[in-house]
Scaffold this active site. Structure first.
Site, PDB file in Angstrom:
ATOM      1  N   HIS A   5       2.039  14.527   4.078  1.00 24.92           N
ATOM      2  CA  HIS A   5       2.075  13.522   5.137  1.00 24.92           C
ATOM      3  C   HIS A   5       2.137  12.112   4.574  1.00 24.92           C
ATOM      4  O   HIS A   5       1.892  11.900   3.398  1.00 24.92           O
ATOM      5  CB  HIS A   5       0.871  13.657   6.080  1.00 24.92           C
ATOM      6  CG  HIS A   5      -0.445  13.369   5.428  1.00 24.92           C
ATOM      7  ND1 HIS A   5      -1.267  14.352   4.939  1.00 24.92           N
ATOM      8  CD2 HIS A   5      -1.095  12.206   5.181  1.00 24.92           C
ATOM      9  CE1 HIS A   5      -2.356  13.812   4.429  1.00 24.92           C
ATOM     10  NE2 HIS A   5      -2.271  12.497   4.556  1.00 24.92           N
ATOM     11  N   ARG A   9      -2.068   2.998   9.218  1.00 25.33           N
ATOM     12  CA  ARG A   9      -3.210   2.526   9.994  1.00 25.33           C
ATOM     13  C   ARG A   9      -2.703   1.931  11.302  1.00 25.33           C
ATOM     14  O   ARG A   9      -1.695   1.223  11.305  1.00 25.33           O
ATOM     15  CB  ARG A   9      -3.989   1.486   9.203  1.00 25.33           C
ATOM     16  CG  ARG A   9      -4.742   2.084   8.046  1.00 25.33           C
ATOM     17  CD  ARG A   9      -5.572   1.032   7.299  1.00 25.33           C
ATOM     18  NE  ARG A   9      -6.370   1.698   6.293  1.00 25.33           N
ATOM     19  CZ  ARG A   9      -5.943   2.034   5.094  1.00 25.33           C
ATOM     20  NH1 ARG A   9      -4.706   1.786   4.750  1.00 25.33           N
ATOM     21  NH2 ARG A   9      -6.734   2.641   4.234  1.00 25.33           N
ATOM     22  N   ASN A  59      -9.232   2.956  12.744  1.00 23.67           N
ATOM     23  CA  ASN A  59     -10.574   2.472  12.421  1.00 23.67           C
ATOM     24  C   ASN A  59     -11.149   1.827  13.673  1.00 23.67           C
ATOM     25  O   ASN A  59     -10.602   0.856  14.187  1.00 23.67           O
ATOM     26  CB  ASN A  59     -10.502   1.465  11.265  1.00 23.67           C
ATOM     27  CG  ASN A  59     -10.073   2.144   9.985  1.00 23.67           C
ATOM     28  OD1 ASN A  59     -10.738   3.035   9.495  1.00 23.67           O
ATOM     29  ND2 ASN A  59      -8.929   1.739   9.469  1.00 23.67           N
ATOM     30  N   HIS A  74       9.417   2.665   4.851  1.00 25.04           N
ATOM     31  CA  HIS A  74       9.637   3.096   6.226  1.00 25.04           C
ATOM     32  C   HIS A  74       9.479   4.605   6.335  1.00 25.04           C
ATOM     33  O   HIS A  74       9.462   5.317   5.340  1.00 25.04           O
ATOM     34  CB  HIS A  74      11.034   2.676   6.701  1.00 25.04           C
ATOM     35  CG  HIS A  74      12.151   3.266   5.898  1.00 25.04           C
ATOM     36  ND1 HIS A  74      12.736   2.607   4.839  1.00 25.04           N
ATOM     37  CD2 HIS A  74      12.794   4.467   5.987  1.00 25.04           C
ATOM     38  CE1 HIS A  74      13.678   3.366   4.322  1.00 25.04           C
ATOM     39  NE2 HIS A  74      13.734   4.499   4.985  1.00 25.04           N
ATOM     40  N   GLU A 117      13.338   4.468  10.303  1.00 22.63           N
ATOM     41  CA  GLU A 117      14.779   4.655  10.187  1.00 22.63           C
ATOM     42  C   GLU A 117      15.188   5.903  10.955  1.00 22.63           C
ATOM     43  O   GLU A 117      14.560   6.953  10.834  1.00 22.63           O
ATOM     44  CB  GLU A 117      15.153   4.808   8.711  1.00 22.63           C
ATOM     45  CG  GLU A 117      16.624   4.982   8.471  1.00 22.63           C
ATOM     46  CD  GLU A 117      16.949   5.125   6.991  1.00 22.63           C
ATOM     47  OE1 GLU A 117      18.097   4.839   6.634  1.00 22.63           O
ATOM     48  OE2 GLU A 117      16.062   5.526   6.203  1.00 22.63           O
TER      49      GLU A 117
END
Length: 140
Positions: A5, A9, A59, A74, A117
């Site tokens: 992965h 954030r 958070n 990206h 993208e």
């Protein structure tokens, strides 16, 4: 080694989920709340066991927007029809920052300014309006 992965954030989890799930079509695969650390992790993918995921890190006490930097680069997604995908995203209020003027590539940004993208699967589509004449908007 297997790629798992990419983590980003997010300041507003609901806004990020709306973008990635309702607009881009990803699915939430799992969620972990960590009250002791005051954060939530949400994993998104295409629900294919071989698909890599995006991990949204929220958070709880983050008041200000995260700074953006091009050092992250990206996220990239392959789509069946770049023109239809961009038109559908526009209809949902997403700005097409770099239109698919070449019939192959477009860029959009998430609410947290992550560049995304979009790439045409297979060969580029025939160049067409309104995309051909559309200018870039903002940064991507």
């Amino acid at each position: 080694m297997k790629y798992l992965h990419a983590m980003i954030r997010v300041k507003d989890l609901d806004q990020a989920l709306d973008f990635f799930c309702n607009k881009l079509g990803l699915k939430e695969t799992r969620r972990h709340d960590h009250p002791e650390g005051r954060y939530t992790l949400v994993f998104l993918s295409e629900l294919d066991e071989n698909s890599p995921e995006i991990e949204l890190t929220y958070n709880w006490d983050q008041d200000s927007a995260y700074t953006s930097g091009r050092n992250f680069g990206h996220l990239a997604f392959e789509v069946d029809n770049i023109y239809e995908t961009c038109a559908n995203l526009q209809a949902k209020g997403v700005i097409i920052n770099r239109p698919p003027r070449d019939g192959r590539m477009a860029f959009i940004r998430s609410p947290d300014l992550i560049s995304i993208e979009l790439l045409q699967r297979g060969k580029s589509l025939e160049i067409a309006e309104p995309w051909k004449s559309m200018a870039n908007t903002g940064e991507w």
